[in-house]
Design an enzyme around this catalytic site. Structure first.
Site, PDB file in Angstrom:
ATOM      1  N   ASP A 151       0.693  -1.272  -0.006  1.00 45.56           N
ATOM      2  CA  ASP A 151      -0.036  -0.010  -0.091  1.00 45.56           C
ATOM      3  C   ASP A 151       0.841   1.232  -0.095  1.00 45.56           C
ATOM      4  OD1 ASP A 151      -2.489  -1.284   0.004  1.00 45.56           O
ATOM      5  OD2 ASP A 151      -2.732  -1.126   2.199  1.00 45.56           O
ATOM      6  N   TYR A 402     -12.653  -1.404  -3.962  1.00 45.63           N
ATOM      7  CA  TYR A 402     -13.090  -0.082  -3.330  1.00 45.63           C
ATOM      8  C   TYR A 402     -14.326   0.300  -4.189  1.00 45.63           C
ATOM      9  CZ  TYR A 402      -9.379   0.335   0.350  1.00 45.63           C
ATOM     10  OH  TYR A 402      -8.482   0.195   1.189  1.00 45.63           O
TER      11      TYR A 402
END
Length: 469
Positions: A151, A402
């Site tokens: 990430d 997402y």
């Protein structure tokens, strides 16, 4: 021919050549004068016309030469004057969701130069909508895509491209170095917020129209992070929410009010039993509504609503149609956290309409697969699991990820209301598939008060790629 005749002949030839040269020079002078007169006359005319400006750009990338041809239609009288986005309209009444864009980035990236990305989102000004995304500083099907499941790295950057286009080095604009970000337009310029740095010392860099205006340092030293979707601008002020602290317990949550890139006010939420991460926010009648991710202990979504003075209210969506992932089967809801399967989560969104709510959610209860929109006419305030409308947009057999909200202002659409829209990230690669990389494409939809359709708009790329074999 005697010498005198030779002299006369040569002289005659020279005279003829000289006369011809003189005539050509006179003609050239006349031509230049006429051309100049025409150009001068054209400048004296002020009639409205359409112009087409074609720009050719040669660029070389990885030993391949590309010619980008940009054809920009310039229409005289078209309004490009900056305006302040009021944000005081109510949401448009809708019956369903129409497909707005699909970039097919992974499919195109198997053969073309497409960025490895995650966390794409869309934001619109009064003139255009753009897709923002966090790159990994690498291209698909290239050795530097290895390990991009991570990430946070110094190679990540916030960039943007026209909505619906695959994000590539040839159509994308650099915005900020960032592994967490948001962006929005106030009608006069783009505000971008990019967070980068080590986990315990991260800094948010605020830019307005590309110029650094302010920074915000991590105040809890535990991974400062923000929305991963658009911030909200109302009457020249823009608003965003940041989180700092544990992802599996109580953290610190702050709302920031920003004008032209400068923080003018901030408050910390008093929410000891709530958890707010990766909020999806939108304007509604001059206020801001945010629906967020509870990564601590809730399988329903927390919300926070606030006005321009940052006076706020907090709660959870009461519906028994749960919006997070993972989650239990639909059942009895709660206006506080639903603790069953409440740990972990995924970024998502909802739109409130009075006591009703449009809930966007992943179809699977346990994995990030499929996506659907559900209309619960009493779900904002009631805890039952009955609903009225369900619209499928990604099948259960296809990967999702997402999702988040964005709006199209009346200044863009010409409507007298705020059009609600949403995007869905379609994650591919690691950790679920046998590749060396993790990336995604995206789709988006906008609310309409007319006919829509159930279907599946999946990523569609065939994996693995050459680099993975």
């Amino acid at each position: 021919m005697n010498p005198n005749q030779k002299i006369i002949t040569i002289g005659s030839i020279c005279m003829v050549v000289g006369i011809i040269s003189l005539i050509l020079q006179i003609g050239n002078i006349i031509s230049i004068w006429i051309s100049h007169s025409i150009q001068t006359g054209s400048q004296n005319h002020t009639g409205i016309c359409n112009q087409s400006i074609i720009t050719y750009k040669n660029s070389t990338w990885v030993n391949q030469t590309y010619v980008n041809i940009s054809n920009t239609n310039v229409v005289a009288g078209k309004g490009t004057t900056p305006v302040i986005l009021a944000g005081n309209s109510s949401l448009c009444p809708i019956r369903g969701w129409a497909i707005y864009s699909k970039d097919n980035g992974i499919r195109i990236g198997s053969k073309g130069d497409v960025f490895v990305i995650r966390e794409p989102f869309i934001s619109c000004s009064h003139l255009e909508c753009r897709t923002f995304f966090l790159t990994q500083g690498a291209l698909l099907n290239d050795k530097h895509s290895n390990g991009t499941v991570k990430d946070r790295s110094p190679y990540r950057a916030l960039m943007s491209c026209p909505v619906g286009e695959a994000p590539s080095p040839y159509n994308s604009r650099f915005e900020s170095v960032a592994w967490s970000a948001c962006a929005c337009h106030d009608g006069m310029g783009w505000l971008t917020i990019g967070i980068s740095g080590p986990d315990d010392e991260a800094v948010a860099v605020l830019k307005y129209n590309g110029i650094i205006t302010e920074t915000i340092k991590s105040w809890r030293k535990k991974i400062l992070r923000t929305q991963e979707s658009e911030c909200v601008c109302v009457n020249g002020s823009c608003f965003t929410i940041m989180t700092d602290g544990p992802s599996d317990g109580p953290a610190s949550y702050k709302i920031f009010k920003i004008e032209k890139g400068k923080v003018t006010k901030s408050i910390e939420l008093d929410a000891p039993n709530s958890h707010y991460e990766e909020c999806s926010c939108y304007p509604d009648t001059g206020k801001v509504m945010c629906v967020c991710r509870d990564n601590w202990h809730g399988s329903n979504r927390p919300w926070v609503s606030f006005d321009q003075n940052l006076d706020y209210q907090i709660g959870y969506i009461c519906s028994g149609v749960f919006g997070d992932n993972p989650r239990p089967k639909d059942g009895k809801g709660s206006c506080g956290p639903v603790y069953v399967d409440g740990a972990n989560g995924v970024k998502g969104f909802s739109y409130r309409y009075g006591n009703g709510v449009w809930i966007g959610r992943i179809k699977s209860n346990s994995s990030r697969q499929g996506f659907e929109m559900i209309w619960d006419p009493n779900g904002w305030t009631e805890t039952d699991s009955s609903f009225f409308v369900k619209q499928d947009v990604v099948a259960m057999t296809d990967w999702s990820g997402y999702s988040g909200s964005f709006v199209q202002h009346p200044e863009l659409t010409g409507l007298d209301c705020m059009r609600p829209c949403f995007w869905v990230e379609l994650i591919r690669g690691r950790p679920k598939e046998k590749t060396i990389w993790t990336s995604g494409s995206s789709i988006s939809f906008c609310g309409v008060n007319s006919d829509t359709v159930d279907w599946s708009w999946p990523d569609g790329a065939e994996l693995p790629f050459t680099i993975d074999k």
